[in-house]
Design a protein around this motif. Structure first.
Motif, PDB file in Angstrom:
ATOM      1  N   MET A  35       8.906 -10.965   4.282  1.00 38.49           N
ATOM      2  CA  MET A  35       8.418 -11.398   5.572  1.00 38.49           C
ATOM      3  C   MET A  35       7.218 -10.529   5.967  1.00 38.49           C
ATOM      4  SD  MET A  35      10.354 -11.140   9.298  1.00 38.49           S
ATOM      5  CE  MET A  35      11.898 -11.330   8.485  1.00 38.49           C
ATOM      6  N   LYS A  36       6.181 -11.194   6.405  1.00 36.32           N
ATOM      7  CA  LYS A  36       4.981 -10.482   6.839  1.00 36.32           C
ATOM      8  C   LYS A  36       5.235  -9.877   8.221  1.00 36.32           C
ATOM      9  CE  LYS A  36       0.026 -11.263   7.414  1.00 36.32           C
ATOM     10  NZ  LYS A  36      -1.049 -12.277   7.355  1.00 36.32           N
ATOM     11  N   GLU A  37       4.788  -8.623   8.409  1.00 34.10           N
ATOM     12  CA  GLU A  37       4.974  -7.943   9.688  1.00 34.10           C
ATOM     13  C   GLU A  37       3.686  -7.254  10.108  1.00 34.10           C
ATOM     14  OE1 GLU A  37       9.519  -6.639  10.288  1.00 34.10           O
ATOM     15  OE2 GLU A  37       8.360  -5.268   9.038  1.00 34.10           O
ATOM     16  N   TYR A  38       3.490  -7.174  11.407  1.00 34.55           N
ATOM     17  CA  TYR A  38       2.408  -6.381  11.994  1.00 34.55           C
ATOM     18  C   TYR A  38       3.066  -5.290  12.826  1.00 34.55           C
ATOM     19  CZ  TYR A  38      -1.169 -10.038  11.181  1.00 34.55           C
ATOM     20  OH  TYR A  38      -2.032 -10.946  10.634  1.00 34.55           O
ATOM     21  N   THR A  39       2.439  -4.124  12.856  1.00 37.87           N
ATOM     22  CA  THR A  39       2.887  -3.084  13.771  1.00 37.87           C
ATOM     23  C   THR A  39       2.360  -3.411  15.160  1.00 37.87           C
ATOM     24  OG1 THR A  39       0.922  -1.704  13.468  1.00 37.87           O
ATOM     25  CG2 THR A  39       2.780  -1.333  11.937  1.00 37.87           C
ATOM     26  N   THR A  40       2.964  -2.795  16.162  1.00 37.56           N
ATOM     27  CA  THR A  40       2.481  -3.010  17.520  1.00 37.56           C
ATOM     28  C   THR A  40       1.053  -2.482  17.672  1.00 37.56           C
ATOM     29  OG1 THR A  40       3.569  -0.963  18.234  1.00 37.56           O
ATOM     30  CG2 THR A  40       4.771  -3.027  18.586  1.00 37.56           C
ATOM     31  N   LYS A  41       0.737  -1.392  17.004  1.00 39.69           N
ATOM     32  CA  LYS A  41      -0.617  -0.822  17.060  1.00 39.69           C
ATOM     33  C   LYS A  41      -1.634  -1.807  16.495  1.00 39.69           C
ATOM     34  CE  LYS A  41      -0.210   3.266  18.881  1.00 39.69           C
ATOM     35  NZ  LYS A  41      -0.521   3.318  20.311  1.00 39.69           N
ATOM     36  N   LYS A  42      -1.308  -2.438  15.369  1.00 37.73           N
ATOM     37  CA  LYS A  42      -2.231  -3.397  14.759  1.00 37.73           C
ATOM     38  C   LYS A  42      -2.486  -4.565  15.705  1.00 37.73           C
ATOM     39  CE  LYS A  42      -3.017  -6.479  10.880  1.00 37.73           C
ATOM     40  NZ  LYS A  42      -4.065  -6.029  10.012  1.00 37.73           N
ATOM     41  N   VAL A  43      -1.436  -5.103  16.307  1.00 39.82           N
ATOM     42  CA  VAL A  43      -1.602  -6.230  17.222  1.00 39.82           C
ATOM     43  C   VAL A  43      -2.429  -5.805  18.432  1.00 39.82           C
ATOM     44  CG1 VAL A  43      -0.372  -7.797  18.791  1.00 39.82           C
ATOM     45  CG2 VAL A  43       0.424  -7.484  16.441  1.00 39.82           C
ATOM     46  N   GLU A  44      -2.154  -4.626  18.953  1.00 40.72           N
ATOM     47  CA  GLU A  44      -2.919  -4.128  20.100  1.00 40.72           C
ATOM     48  C   GLU A  44      -4.401  -3.990  19.736  1.00 40.72           C
ATOM     49  OE1 GLU A  44      -2.853  -0.490  23.356  1.00 40.72           O
ATOM     50  OE2 GLU A  44      -1.420  -0.450  21.712  1.00 40.72           O
ATOM     51  N   GLU A  45      -4.677  -3.433  18.559  1.00 40.05           N
ATOM     52  CA  GLU A  45      -6.069  -3.278  18.114  1.00 40.05           C
ATOM     53  C   GLU A  45      -6.751  -4.629  17.929  1.00 40.05           C
ATOM     54  OE1 GLU A  45      -5.714  -0.899  14.577  1.00 40.05           O
ATOM     55  OE2 GLU A  45      -5.211   0.912  15.722  1.00 40.05           O
ATOM     56  N   LEU A  46      -6.044  -5.598  17.341  1.00 41.28           N
ATOM     57  CA  LEU A  46      -6.613  -6.936  17.158  1.00 41.28           C
ATOM     58  C   LEU A  46      -6.954  -7.570  18.497  1.00 41.28           C
ATOM     59  CD1 LEU A  46      -4.299  -8.283  14.305  1.00 41.28           C
ATOM     60  CD2 LEU A  46      -6.749  -7.805  14.119  1.00 41.28           C
ATOM     61  N   LEU A  47      -6.034  -7.466  19.456  1.00 40.69           N
ATOM     62  CA  LEU A  47      -6.274  -8.041  20.779  1.00 40.69           C
ATOM     63  C   LEU A  47      -7.447  -7.357  21.478  1.00 40.69           C
ATOM     64  CD1 LEU A  47      -2.592  -8.521  22.006  1.00 40.69           C
ATOM     65  CD2 LEU A  47      -4.218 -10.321  21.376  1.00 40.69           C
ATOM     66  N   GLN A  48      -7.513  -6.027  21.369  1.00 42.68           N
ATOM     67  CA  GLN A  48      -8.599  -5.286  22.012  1.00 42.68           C
ATOM     68  C   GLN A  48      -9.954  -5.607  21.396  1.00 42.68           C
ATOM     69  OE1 GLN A  48      -7.305  -1.191  21.795  1.00 42.68           O
ATOM     70  NE2 GLN A  48      -6.137  -1.339  23.680  1.00 42.68           N
TER      71      GLN A  48
END
Length: 98
Positions: free
Chosen positions: A1-14
């Motif tokens: 299963m593919k996963e993103y860390t919360t930091k990665k998602v936050e960086e992508l959104l920013q």
């Protein structure tokens, strides 16, 4: 299963990346705060609301800790959807909430 860390998602959104976030927590949990732009589809309703999703898009699934969202990813993948689990869920989220 593919996963993103919360930091990665936050960086992508920013950085302005448009993510398709689906929060599978219950409505009362979401009232306490969710990632801006996330759509609430409680896990128990997901199978009944599949028509709202598009198979060409990738969805980032969010819950409290990553367990329910992991089940949501497996469910969506079994129907041919592309989904990613937010590892650690809202417990690890340090970004903005609404």
């Amino acid at each position: 299963m593919k996963e993103y860390t919360t930091k990665k998602v936050e960086e992508l959104l920013q950085s302005g990346v448009k993510l398709n976030l689906i929060d599978v927590r219950e409505i009362k949990e979401v009232r306490e705060g969710k990632i801006p732009g996330a759509v609430n589809i409680p896990l128990g309703q997901l199978e009944f609301r599949l028509k709202e999703l598009e198979k060409e898009k990738e969805y980032v699934m969010v819950c409290r800790s990553g367990g329910r969202s992991g089940r949501a990813v497996q469910f969506l993948e079994s129907y041919g959807y592309r989904a990613v689990n937010l590892a650690g869920g809202m417990l690890d989220w340090e970004g903005e909430v609404e």
